[in-house]
Design a protein around this motif. Structure first.
Motif, PDB file in Angstrom:
ATOM      1  N   ILE A  13       0.841  -1.194   0.000  1.00 14.96           N
ATOM      2  CA  ILE A  13       0.000   0.000   0.000  1.00 14.96           C
ATOM      3  C   ILE A  13       0.879   1.249   0.000  1.00 14.96           C
ATOM      4  CG2 ILE A  13      -1.673   1.324   1.331  1.00 14.96           C
ATOM      5  CD1 ILE A  13      -2.782  -1.261   2.341  1.00 14.96           C
ATOM      6  N   VAL A  17      -2.565   6.164  -0.122  1.00 12.78           N
ATOM      7  CA  VAL A  17      -3.766   5.338  -0.014  1.00 12.78           C
ATOM      8  C   VAL A  17      -3.988   4.886   1.425  1.00 12.78           C
ATOM      9  CG1 VAL A  17      -4.891   3.254  -0.909  1.00 12.78           C
ATOM     10  CG2 VAL A  17      -3.399   4.571  -2.382  1.00 12.78           C
ATOM     11  N   GLY A  18      -2.962   4.939   2.241  1.00 18.62           N
ATOM     12  CA  GLY A  18      -3.044   4.445   3.608  1.00 18.62           C
ATOM     13  C   GLY A  18      -4.098   5.123   4.456  1.00 18.62           C
ATOM     14  N   LEU A  21      -7.536   3.416   4.482  1.00 16.27           N
ATOM     15  CA  LEU A  21      -7.570   2.017   4.889  1.00 16.27           C
ATOM     16  C   LEU A  21      -8.812   1.698   5.728  1.00 16.27           C
ATOM     17  CD1 LEU A  21      -5.918  -0.542   4.620  1.00 16.27           C
ATOM     18  CD2 LEU A  21      -4.735   0.074   6.706  1.00 16.27           C
TER      19      LEU A  21
END
Length: 63
Positions: A13, A17-18, A21
């Motif tokens: 990842i 984008v983390g 989550l």
């Protein structure tokens, strides 16, 4: 083993984008809980993103 799986997830990842989550895990939970038991999902899958997610202290230290 859980830590190794979480580290693998972190490696895949990207940082941008983390932060999504948690919403992705929440949206993913709806169809998956129809396919498998709640215990299998919440005790088998959810701990991996929890270990991979940044904590507030690690996020503050990165700044």
């Amino acid at each position: 083993m859980l830590d190794a799986t979480a580290r693998s997830l972190i490696a895949v990842i990207r940082d941008a984008v983390g932060r999504y989550l948690a919403p992705v895990t929440a949206l993913f939970s709806l169809p998956v809980t129809f396919l498998m038991s709640n215990h299998a999902y919440y005790f088998g899958f959810v701990p991996v993103p929890l270990r991979a997610a940044p904590t507030p202290t690690s996020a503050a230290a990165a700044r």
